[in-house]
Design an enzyme around this catalytic site. Structure first.
Site, PDB file in Angstrom:
ATOM      1  CD  GLU A  36     115.036  80.256  14.799  1.00 55.97           C
ATOM      2  OE1 GLU A  36     114.500  79.259  15.311  1.00 55.97           O
ATOM      3  OE2 GLU A  36     114.887  80.542  13.588  1.00 55.97           O
TER       4      GLU A  36
ATOM      5  N   GLY B 176     110.302  72.115  18.484  1.00 58.20           N
ATOM      6  CA  GLY B 176     109.409  71.475  19.447  1.00 58.20           C
ATOM      7  C   GLY B 176     109.929  70.060  19.704  1.00 58.20           C
TER       8      GLY B 176
ATOM      9  CG  MET C 265     107.330  75.156  11.560  1.00 66.37           C
ATOM     10  SD  MET C 265     106.265  76.522  12.079  1.00 66.37           S
ATOM     11  CE  MET C 265     105.217  76.713  10.637  1.00 66.37           C
ATOM     12  CD  GLU C 266     111.704  77.352   9.884  1.00 64.49           C
ATOM     13  OE1 GLU C 266     112.232  76.699  10.813  1.00 64.49           O
ATOM     14  OE2 GLU C 266     110.695  78.062  10.050  1.00 64.49           O
TER      15      GLU C 266
ATOM     16  CG  ASP D  73     107.453  74.266  21.487  1.00 66.59           C
ATOM     17  OD1 ASP D  73     108.112  75.075  20.819  1.00 66.59           O
ATOM     18  OD2 ASP D  73     106.900  73.270  20.973  1.00 66.59           O
TER      19      ASP D  73
END
Ligand code: ADE
Length: 228
Positions: free
Chosen positions: A12, A78, A172-173, A196
């Site tokens: 990233e 996602g 997730m962050e 995704d």
């Protein structure tokens, strides 16, 4: 002004470091921070490692130790909203922690006393992203991002996150970075490109598209840096 640009994974931030060319690497708190001047703007780049704890540590370090006064996050997510396809960009209007659960005590999901279910991103940076999108002729969707310490690959989990947070994407962050920035009064902006759709095929899709989506997000973030 000093801008923090963070991601969670090496992929990233690699496209960002490539654009910077030369930078100074400093080790701090068990991580590496990359400092550079880019078109006259001081920048600190880092990838935190995955999850809310590591991203909290990195965001706090960038603000408190490296004295950054704006934070931009670039990465992948996602997609939950069916309108979001692989490679599409989503700008977070507000973020929540979908796995923060003291509902046993009558509180809503994502809420703990002293906190709030959602943390709003900086409106000025969101407006800037709209300007950049217009200039590039790109579509950037605004939406709610839900953050948790799990890679979601299950329709039922997705549905539950929509039910509680009306989220458009998950990762997730972002939610933890949002809490840090709000608490330390630092304007922040979270951008994600879809890798995704958090369904049963998510891990395969992630492996296939994570790198290309990370590049899409990083390139957009660097266009924003040109204008901050
Ligand atoms: N980041 C990218 N895809 C994700 C997913 N399915 N769950 C959590 N974080 C993600």
């Amino acid at each position: 002004m000093k801008i923090a640009i963070m991601g969670a994974m090496p992929e990233e931030v690699a496209p960002i470091l490539e654009k910077l060319g030369t930078y100074k690497t400093t080790k701090y708190a068990d991580n590496e921070y990359y400092e550079a001047s880019y078109k006259g703007v001081d920048i600190v780049v880092a990838y935190s490692k995955i999850g809310k704890v590591f991203s909290t540590l990195t965001a706090t370090t960038m603000i408190q130790h490296f004295n950054c006064d704006k934070l931009l996050f670039s990465g992948v997510a996602g997609g939950i909203n069916p309108s979001l396809k692989i490679g599409d960009l989503i700008v977070a209007t507000k973020l929540s922690q979908h796995d923060l659960d003291i509902t046993a005590f009558g509180h809503p999901m994502g809420f703990v006393p002293g906190g709030s279910v959602f943390v709003e991103a900086d409106q000025g940076l969101i407006e800037l992203s709209k300007e950049v999108a217009k200039e590039l002729g790109k579509t950037v969707q605004e939406g709610i991002i839900a953050t948790g310490d799990q890679f979601v690959h299950d329709e039922k989990v997705k549905e539950n996150i929509v039910k509680h947070f009306n989220a458009d994407a998950l990762e997730m962050e972002g939610g933890s970075v949002a809490v840090v920035c709000k608490s330390l009064n630092v304007p922040f902006f979270i951008l994600r490109a879809i890798s995704d759709t958090a369904d049963t095929d998510a891990s395969f899709s992630f492996d296939e598209f994570m790198e290309s989506s990370a590049i899409i997000s990083a390139e957009f973030i660097m266009k924003m840096v040109d204008k901050v």
